[in-house]
Design an enzyme around this catalytic site. Structure first.
Site, PDB file in Angstrom:
ATOM      1  N   HIS A 143       0.842  -1.256   0.128  1.00 28.09           N
ATOM      2  CA  HIS A 143      -0.040   0.086   0.043  1.00 28.09           C
ATOM      3  C   HIS A 143       0.938   1.274   0.010  1.00 28.09           C
ATOM      4  O   HIS A 143       0.354   2.299   0.741  1.00 28.09           O
ATOM      5  CB  HIS A 143      -1.049  -0.094   1.100  1.00 28.09           C
ATOM      6  CG  HIS A 143      -2.131  -1.159   1.074  1.00 28.09           C
ATOM      7  ND1 HIS A 143      -2.591  -1.525  -0.062  1.00 28.09           N
ATOM      8  CD2 HIS A 143      -2.660  -1.683   2.089  1.00 28.09           C
ATOM      9  CE1 HIS A 143      -3.624  -2.357   0.013  1.00 28.09           C
ATOM     10  NE2 HIS A 143      -3.631  -2.504   1.390  1.00 28.09           N
ATOM     11  N   HIS A 218      -9.807   2.004   1.191  1.00 22.16           N
ATOM     12  CA  HIS A 218      -9.779   0.549   2.074  1.00 22.16           C
ATOM     13  C   HIS A 218     -10.800   0.823   2.982  1.00 22.16           C
ATOM     14  O   HIS A 218     -10.672   0.536   4.172  1.00 22.16           O
ATOM     15  CB  HIS A 218      -8.346   0.591   2.492  1.00 22.16           C
ATOM     16  CG  HIS A 218      -7.895  -0.790   2.879  1.00 22.16           C
ATOM     17  ND1 HIS A 218      -8.527  -1.580   3.828  1.00 22.16           N
ATOM     18  CD2 HIS A 218      -6.887  -1.539   2.202  1.00 22.16           C
ATOM     19  CE1 HIS A 218      -7.739  -2.677   3.971  1.00 22.16           C
ATOM     20  NE2 HIS A 218      -6.801  -2.676   3.139  1.00 22.16           N
ATOM     21  N   GLU A 356     -12.115  -3.937  -2.102  1.00 19.52           N
ATOM     22  CA  GLU A 356     -11.138  -2.614  -2.822  1.00 19.52           C
ATOM     23  C   GLU A 356     -11.177  -3.061  -4.290  1.00 19.52           C
ATOM     24  O   GLU A 356     -10.420  -3.578  -4.763  1.00 19.52           O
ATOM     25  CB  GLU A 356      -9.809  -2.902  -1.968  1.00 19.52           C
ATOM     26  CG  GLU A 356      -9.811  -3.058  -0.562  1.00 19.52           C
ATOM     27  CD  GLU A 356      -8.548  -3.744  -0.106  1.00 19.52           C
ATOM     28  OE1 GLU A 356      -7.324  -3.424  -0.466  1.00 19.52           O
ATOM     29  OE2 GLU A 356      -8.582  -4.591   0.696  1.00 19.52           O
TER      30      GLU A 356
END
Length: 398
Positions: A143, A218, A356
């Site tokens: 991420h 998220h 997501e």
């Protein structure tokens, strides 16, 4: 590059508010289907002030997003009896988001980037150059590195209201070399809510050097309400025939596989918990669901229906539509009771499901995957919609 449906939607939002325009008079507020308000949400240790925006429609749906991390802090929605509850996990204060997420391990409601998901060994090649991203999950870069987009304060670029909706656009400039990524990336996210209970997330980005970009949100959903316990009885449908298998480090093997006959087969609606304890290698390695389903063969020009989630207990349901090629579904496998939400209840494994919409994990290292390379002169342009609803009679659990 052709204009997408998502771009036109956001253009309608933004056209209603010229730069420098004065706030709409109170007399007009009553005519608006969605109201938009802004207020301070706290101050970071370095003195930066964080704001939170609230978008609310007349049906009881409310979206809250703050400038720190471009984070969705709450989504309120009514159930079949009209009772309104927050349906995403989060924290009650700014300090909670900062202190409880020191290494970016939770990502509650966050805008994730510059590259969402995993990059193997924190390394990728682009145009003959090798780039190294900090490893934040074992040997993986997860991420966006140590301080991804979720750890920065975003600039308020614009707000807009129309007779049908409202939006706020947040922007940040990610400098060349930030977290090891090449090129100065200018990223924009427009958060919108309309009278049809649709939450829209429109992502745009440009760069001055070849780079890679994969943005997503998220949020962790629990349609029975934040803090209400496990989502195992919620019903999920995913419109995908295939997925990308992964190894024990959650990295794709570079292949695709059919969902048929596996715990990942959600082509027809079924309980999230129906196969959660499946003994197959894939489920054992991930401790639950944390996989990428292939929902579009390639990025779509307009949002496509890719998933449906419903809660028999409350009657709430949600469609997920996106232009993205993949849908990473994650059953909050890492939550262990250490974190407490606004309800005062501790969060545990399976207390939510993240949906997501994004490109595939480790895309830069797999040429056969849809590319996440962005070059100067091109525009990264993706949209995801979350359409909230209610089923008066509920959905029986199979």
């Amino acid at each position: 590059m052709h204009a997408s449906f998502s771009y036109r939607v956001c253009a309608l939002f933004l056209a209603a508010m010229l730069p420098g325009a004065a706030p709409a008079p109170m007399a007009r507020a009553a005519a608006m289907a969605v109201t938009l308000t802004r207020a301070p949400f706290g101050t970071l240790p370095d003195g930066q002030v964080v704001e939170r925006f609230t978008l609310a429609n007349t049906h009881g749906v409310r979206l809250q997003v703050m400038t720190y991390g471009a984070i969705i802090t709450a989504i309120d929605a009514p159930d079949r009896r009209g009772h309104v509850a927050d349906v995403v996990l989060g924290f009650p204060t700014l300090e909670d988001y900062v202190v409880n997420n020191p290494r970016g391990s939770l990502y509650f409601g966050a805008t994730v980037g510059r590259v969402a998901n995993r990059i193997a060994n924190g390394t990728f090649s682009l145009d003959g150059h090798v780039y190294h991203i900090p490893r934040t999950e074992g040997t993986n870069a997860l991420h966006g590195g140590r301080r991804g987009f979720d750890r920065h304060v975003w600039h308020v670029e614009a707000t807009a209201t129309t007779t049908d909706g409202a939006s706020v656009t947040l922007m940040r400039v990610s400098p060349d070399g930030e977290e090891g990524f090449p090129g100065t990336l200018v990223a924009h996210v427009t958060f919108g809510l309309n009278s049809r209970n649709e939450l829209s997330l429109h992502y745009r980005a440009t760069t001055d050097r070849p780079t890679v970009v994969n943005l997503t949100n998220h949020s962790y959903f629990n349609l029975n309400g934040e803090g209400s316990g496990s989502v195992e009885n919620e019903i999920l449908q995913i419109h995908a025939d295939t997925f990308t298998p992964v190894d024990a480090a959650s990295l794709p093997l570079g292949t695709t596989a059919p969902v048929a006959g596996t715990a990942l087969d959600f082509r027809t609606p079924r309980r999230i918990g129906a196969c959660l304890r499946d003994g197959g290698q894939q489920m054992r390695d991930q401790h639950g669901y944390d996989f990428n389903w292939i929902v579009n063969a390639a990025p779509a020009s307009a949002p496509v229906l890719v998933a449906h989630l419903s809660d028999p207990a409350s009657g709430r349901n949600m469609d997920v539509l996106t232009t993205q090629p993949g849908l990473q579904v994650y059953t909050a496998n890492a939550l262990d009771g250490r974190y407490t939400g606004p309800s005062g209840h501790a969060y545990r494994q399976t207390d939510a499901v993240a949906l997501e919409a994004e490109h595939y994990p480790d895309s830069p290292n797999h040429p056969d995957f849809p590319t996440i390379t962005l070059r100067p002169g091109a525009i990264y342009d993706q949209t995801t919609l979350y359409r909230l609803g209610v089923e008066p009679g509920g959905t029986p659990a199979p």
